[in-house]
Design a protein around this motif. Structure first.
Motif, PDB file in Angstrom:
ATOM      1  N   ALA A  90       1.052  -0.672  -0.381  1.00  0.00           N
ATOM      2  CA  ALA A  90       0.228  -0.067   0.097  1.00  0.00           C
ATOM      3  C   ALA A  90       1.106   1.507   0.223  1.00  0.00           C
ATOM      4  O   ALA A  90       0.283   2.708  -0.668  1.00  0.00           O
ATOM      5  CB  ALA A  90      -0.877   0.047   1.586  1.00  0.00           C
ATOM      6  N   MET A 130       4.185   2.745  -3.961  1.00  0.00           N
ATOM      7  CA  MET A 130       4.006   3.368  -4.504  1.00  0.00           C
ATOM      8  C   MET A 130       3.790   4.779  -4.027  1.00  0.00           C
ATOM      9  O   MET A 130       4.205   5.457  -4.852  1.00  0.00           O
ATOM     10  CB  MET A 130       2.734   2.989  -5.280  1.00  0.00           C
ATOM     11  CG  MET A 130       2.936   3.406  -7.170  1.00  0.00           C
ATOM     12  SD  MET A 130       4.091   2.705  -7.807  1.00  0.00           S
ATOM     13  CE  MET A 130       4.304   5.059  -8.113  1.00  0.00           C
ATOM     14  N   PRO A 131       3.213   4.980  -3.266  1.00  0.00           N
ATOM     15  CA  PRO A 131       2.444   6.601  -2.603  1.00  0.00           C
ATOM     16  C   PRO A 131       3.633   7.496  -2.209  1.00  0.00           C
ATOM     17  O   PRO A 131       3.500   8.655  -2.878  1.00  0.00           O
ATOM     18  CB  PRO A 131       1.516   6.279  -1.738  1.00  0.00           C
ATOM     19  CG  PRO A 131       0.562   4.983  -1.891  1.00  0.00           C
ATOM     20  CD  PRO A 131       1.596   3.891  -2.466  1.00  0.00           C
ATOM     21  N   GLU A 164       5.515   8.766  -5.546  1.00  0.00           N
ATOM     22  CA  GLU A 164       4.356   9.460  -5.786  1.00  0.00           C
ATOM     23  C   GLU A 164       4.756  10.480  -5.219  1.00  0.00           C
ATOM     24  O   GLU A 164       5.101  12.106  -5.421  1.00  0.00           O
ATOM     25  CB  GLU A 164       3.205   9.449  -5.828  1.00  0.00           C
ATOM     26  CG  GLU A 164       2.566  10.879  -6.691  1.00  0.00           C
ATOM     27  CD  GLU A 164       0.813  10.107  -6.190  1.00  0.00           C
ATOM     28  OE1 GLU A 164       0.652   9.950  -5.157  1.00  0.00           O
ATOM     29  OE2 GLU A 164      -0.029  10.800  -7.158  1.00  0.00           O
ATOM     30  N   LEU A 178       8.803  12.234  -5.526  1.00  0.00           N
ATOM     31  CA  LEU A 178       8.278  12.829  -7.076  1.00  0.00           C
ATOM     32  C   LEU A 178       7.850  14.528  -7.248  1.00  0.00           C
ATOM     33  O   LEU A 178       8.577  15.380  -7.461  1.00  0.00           O
ATOM     34  CB  LEU A 178       8.311  11.789  -8.512  1.00  0.00           C
ATOM     35  CG  LEU A 178       9.064  10.599  -8.763  1.00  0.00           C
ATOM     36  CD1 LEU A 178       8.043   9.931  -9.729  1.00  0.00           C
ATOM     37  CD2 LEU A 178      10.110  11.281  -9.682  1.00  0.00           C
ATOM     38  N   ALA A 194       7.728  11.301 -13.588  1.00  0.00           N
ATOM     39  CA  ALA A 194       8.342   9.915 -13.782  1.00  0.00           C
ATOM     40  C   ALA A 194       9.207   9.819 -14.670  1.00  0.00           C
ATOM     41  O   ALA A 194      10.656   9.930 -15.035  1.00  0.00           O
ATOM     42  CB  ALA A 194       7.379   8.856 -14.094  1.00  0.00           C
ATOM     43  N   LEU A 235       7.811  -2.600  -8.736  1.00  0.00           N
ATOM     44  CA  LEU A 235       7.625  -1.437  -8.650  1.00  0.00           C
ATOM     45  C   LEU A 235       8.765  -0.801  -9.814  1.00  0.00           C
ATOM     46  O   LEU A 235       8.698  -0.182 -11.110  1.00  0.00           O
ATOM     47  CB  LEU A 235       7.603  -0.668  -7.193  1.00  0.00           C
ATOM     48  CG  LEU A 235       6.367  -0.740  -6.734  1.00  0.00           C
ATOM     49  CD1 LEU A 235       6.152  -0.211  -6.003  1.00  0.00           C
ATOM     50  CD2 LEU A 235       4.649  -0.334  -7.286  1.00  0.00           C
ATOM     51  N   LYS A 240      11.023  -2.711 -11.670  1.00  0.00           N
ATOM     52  CA  LYS A 240      11.170  -3.301 -13.115  1.00  0.00           C
ATOM     53  C   LYS A 240       9.767  -2.271 -13.620  1.00  0.00           C
ATOM     54  O   LYS A 240      10.335  -2.597 -14.886  1.00  0.00           O
ATOM     55  CB  LYS A 240      10.311  -4.739 -12.474  1.00  0.00           C
ATOM     56  CG  LYS A 240      11.844  -5.828 -12.731  1.00  0.00           C
ATOM     57  CD  LYS A 240      11.685  -7.484 -12.597  1.00  0.00           C
ATOM     58  CE  LYS A 240      11.576  -8.110 -14.233  1.00  0.00           C
ATOM     59  NZ  LYS A 240      11.230  -9.484 -14.075  1.00  0.00           N
ATOM     60  N   THR A 241       8.860  -2.572 -13.666  1.00  0.00           N
ATOM     61  CA  THR A 241       7.577  -1.611 -14.758  1.00  0.00           C
ATOM     62  C   THR A 241       8.015  -0.240 -14.478  1.00  0.00           C
ATOM     63  O   THR A 241       8.584  -0.800 -15.783  1.00  0.00           O
ATOM     64  CB  THR A 241       6.123  -1.830 -13.216  1.00  0.00           C
ATOM     65  OG1 THR A 241       6.494  -3.973 -13.108  1.00  0.00           O
ATOM     66  CG2 THR A 241       5.281  -1.948 -14.309  1.00  0.00           C
ATOM     67  N   LEU A 242       8.147   0.165 -13.909  1.00  0.00           N
ATOM     68  CA  LEU A 242       8.794   2.054 -13.939  1.00  0.00           C
ATOM     69  C   LEU A 242      10.299   1.478 -15.024  1.00  0.00           C
ATOM     70  O   LEU A 242       9.929   2.728 -16.350  1.00  0.00           O
ATOM     71  CB  LEU A 242       9.441   2.632 -12.563  1.00  0.00           C
ATOM     72  CG  LEU A 242       8.435   2.699 -11.658  1.00  0.00           C
ATOM     73  CD1 LEU A 242       8.402   3.115  -9.902  1.00  0.00           C
ATOM     74  CD2 LEU A 242       6.910   3.530 -12.761  1.00  0.00           C
ATOM     75  N   THR A 273       8.967   0.596 -18.389  1.00  0.00           N
ATOM     76  CA  THR A 273       8.152   1.110 -19.416  1.00  0.00           C
ATOM     77  C   THR A 273       8.897   2.742 -19.693  1.00  0.00           C
ATOM     78  O   THR A 273       8.172   3.101 -20.468  1.00  0.00           O
ATOM     79  CB  THR A 273       6.206   1.245 -18.082  1.00  0.00           C
ATOM     80  OG1 THR A 273       5.385   2.145 -19.507  1.00  0.00           O
ATOM     81  CG2 THR A 273       6.587   2.286 -17.548  1.00  0.00           C
ATOM     82  N   LEU A 274       9.536   3.529 -19.395  1.00  0.00           N
ATOM     83  CA  LEU A 274      10.347   4.374 -18.934  1.00  0.00           C
ATOM     84  C   LEU A 274      11.100   4.354 -19.779  1.00  0.00           C
ATOM     85  O   LEU A 274      12.414   5.476 -20.140  1.00  0.00           O
ATOM     86  CB  LEU A 274      10.694   5.098 -17.509  1.00  0.00           C
ATOM     87  CG  LEU A 274       9.226   5.362 -16.402  1.00  0.00           C
ATOM     88  CD1 LEU A 274      10.292   6.052 -15.289  1.00  0.00           C
ATOM     89  CD2 LEU A 274       8.924   6.679 -17.096  1.00  0.00           C
TER      90      LEU A 274
END
Lengths: 343, 235
Positions: free
Chosen positions: B37, B40-41, B44, B47, B54, B78, B80-82, B85-86
């Motif tokens: 939970a 990720m916040p 955010e 940043l 991102a 988190l 890996k996905t960031l 995709t970036l």
């Protein structure tokens, strides 16, 4: 994240609640643009069932490749998408977390809204990928983890009118398969054996209270175990086909009769079957036969949409998205999530 | 060069932004909020505080374990996905080395510890200043670790919030050679994950798909299965 509107009607969906790592892209809630499933069955076979820690490890290995493959097969880029959908629960918590965190990271990086979907709603909405759902509707959800009769009076309205009080139907299949020394997963092997020529060993039917739509399969499973035990004690060999036939007949008779009674009582316009066990040939034929006689349209999705997949999650997410439902970056896995209406 | 650092391998959570060798923002906490939970916040927020999006990131460093299986996987998923995709590189850093890096200036041996339950730990021995691994990251029973450390016959600085669980035991075995880091150095920090990450060559963007956690321990079911296979071979 709630102000987004649909431009292309494209949802990227992710599912990782058990032992399949899956991603799909769905257009307008009913058109499969791509549908990728990385199965872990080969890895779990040696343990005779899904090991949660092993499942989680495989999910984290596969997740980005599966999402990339879904985009590549659809020939789309993240910027083309309108939303990300992910299975929020129920399921194995460590497994759910991989899909959820990948979905959150992807949604955040690409500035997309996120929708958390109930796994069973997904199984039901797999039917929307085949033909339009008509309401009121009755869904029989049967899988390794679930056995439920769900009444829907409209999109997003779910009333669980019956469910298993102990083992799920698929769980009973796997356990009986183990008694018969059949390889994991046992369901398809029992289904195949049950269709061989020959007599069936008679096993009891568990009906519970007269007006109940609930199910119970643990007594049946015990009856099979006792039968094998007694035969072993007498030094007699069992016929796996006769046991499989008897077991499957008992399961199917109860599932079919309760589904039919519920369809009549609730006067539904459509009956659908969903979940991995819905792929069972015996069950499919039995339901098709009774509902044809009854004059109620009955549908069951093709095999690859019955077993766990992400396309069904995307199909369920579309009406949720249209109803304004949004998740956020705090989304967490909900292993015991209840199926609740969103209307 | 803008780095995002992520550390969720154990109970503490840390995320940080480092820009051109300067810390812009760091969040460090040690509360029982699930990383699923909270992580990720936190990214955010860090940043947002740094005034970045991102898409501004150039590289991600993540604590790759060992630690809580689930905790490690959340950070790695988190990251890996960031990174994928970036389309930016992803660097994995040992959670133990990053923790030892808190005490970089200690000119002696550093022993970071994470509790692995049932009197087991994830641990290693790093040389202060250089952060060279003298004993590689591994999973060990605390008694076996202490026996090994006693044989080194040198002052050792212990780092980590979990050191407290074993401190009496450590002092009993190592006596005057046991030193405990001040509490302000006990939490793993994403800035140290990044700093350690800057010392390695950046992997290709394509390598991200194959990035996996370093559990330093096979799953229990797999260990039992391997044992069964071995027993079968002997029969």
């Amino acid at each position: 994240m709630g102000e987004f509107i649909m431009n292309n009607g494209l949802i990227l969906a992710i599912e990782s609640s058990c032992d399949e790592t899956a991603a799909a892209i769905i257009r307008n809630g009913h058109e499969i643009v791509s549908n990728v499933v990385a199965s872990q069955i080969e890895s779990h076979k040696r343990f005779g069932g899904v090991v949660p820690e092993i499942a989680s490890r495989h999910h984290v290995e596969q997740i980005t490749m599966v999402i990339e493959e879904a985009l590549a097969q659809a020939n789309l880029k993240p910027v083309d998408l309108d939303a990300v959908a992910v299975t929020e629960g129920p399921g194995l918590v460590g497994a759910l977390l991989i899909g959820i965190n990948a979905a959150k990271a992807f949604a955040f990086a690409n500035n997309l809204p996120i929708v958390g979907v109930h796994h069973i709603a997904g199984h039901i909405y797999a039917n929307a990928l085949v033909q339009p759902m008509e309401f009121p509707l009755l869904a029989l959800v049967v899988s390794g983890g679930h056995t439920e009769l769900v009444y829907m009076k409209e999109h997003g309205s779910f009333e669980v009118i019956g469910e298993t009080r102990d083992d799920a139907a698929g769980e009973a299949y796997d356990k009986v398969a183990r008694v018969l020394n059949l390889p994991y997963p046992g369901g398809p092997h029992i289904d195949r054996l049950a269709h061989e020529e020959g007599e069936a060993v008679p096993f009891p039917r568990v009906w519970l209270e007269e007006d109940s739509y609930d199910f119970s399969f643990s007594g049946l499973k015990s009856a099979v175990i006792n039968y094998k035990h007694n035969m072993d004690q007498r030094g007699e060999a069992i016929s796996p086909a006769a046991v499989a036939k008897g077991f499957q007949e008992s399961v199917i008779e109860v599932l079919t009769a309760k589904t039919l009674r519920a369809a009549r009582e609730y006067q539904v316009k459509q009956v659908i079957a969903a979940g991995g066990v819905a792929a069972n040939k015996g069950l499919r034929i039995s339901l098709e036969t009774v509902f044809e006689e009854e004059g109620i349209p009955f549908f069951v999705p093709p095999l690859k949409l019955c077993t766990d997949n992400a396309a069904m999650i995307g199909a369920a997410a579309m009406p949720m998205f249209e109803a304004g439902i949004r998740g956020n970056l705090m989304m967490n896995g909900r292993p015991g999530m209840e199926l609740k209406s969103w209307v | 060069m803008i780095w995002l650092g992520i550390e969720t391998a154990n109970t503490p959570l840390s995320v940080a932004i480092v820009r051109d060798g300067k810390v812009v923002a760091e969040l460090v906490q040690n509360i029982k909020l699930t990383h699923s939970a909270g992580a990720m916040p936190a990214i955010e927020e860090v940043l947002a505080r740094a005034g970045l999006k991102a898409g501004d990131l150039d590289v991600i460093a993540v604590s790759e374990g060992p630690g809580s299986y689930t905790g490690v996987r959340i950070g790695v998923t988190l990251a890996k996905t960031l990174a994928w995709t970036l389309q930016i590189p992803l660097v994995g850093v040992s959670s133990l080395k990053a923790l030892a890096a808190n005490a970089t200036l200690y000119n002696g041996l550093i022993c970071p510890i994470f509790d692995a339950r049932r009197d087991n730990v994830y641990t290693a021995v790093y040389q202060g200043v250089t952060l060279e691994a003298l004993v590689e990251d591994h999973h060990a029973h605390i008694a076996d670790l202490l026996e090994r450390l006693r044989a080194l016959d040198a002052p050792i600085l212990f780092v980590g919030t979990d050191v407290g669980l074993f401190w009496d035991n450590i002092v009993e075995e190592l006596g005057d050679n046991a030193f405990r880091a001040p509490f302000s150095l006990d939490l793993p920090r994403a800035t140290e994950v990044i700093r350690v990450g800057t010392k390695v060559e950046l992997p290709s963007v394509e390598a991200t798909h194959h990035f996996v956690p370093q559990y330093k321990r096979i799953a229990e079911a797999e260990a039992n299965w391997l044992k069964e296979q071995k027993e079968k071979e002997h029969e």
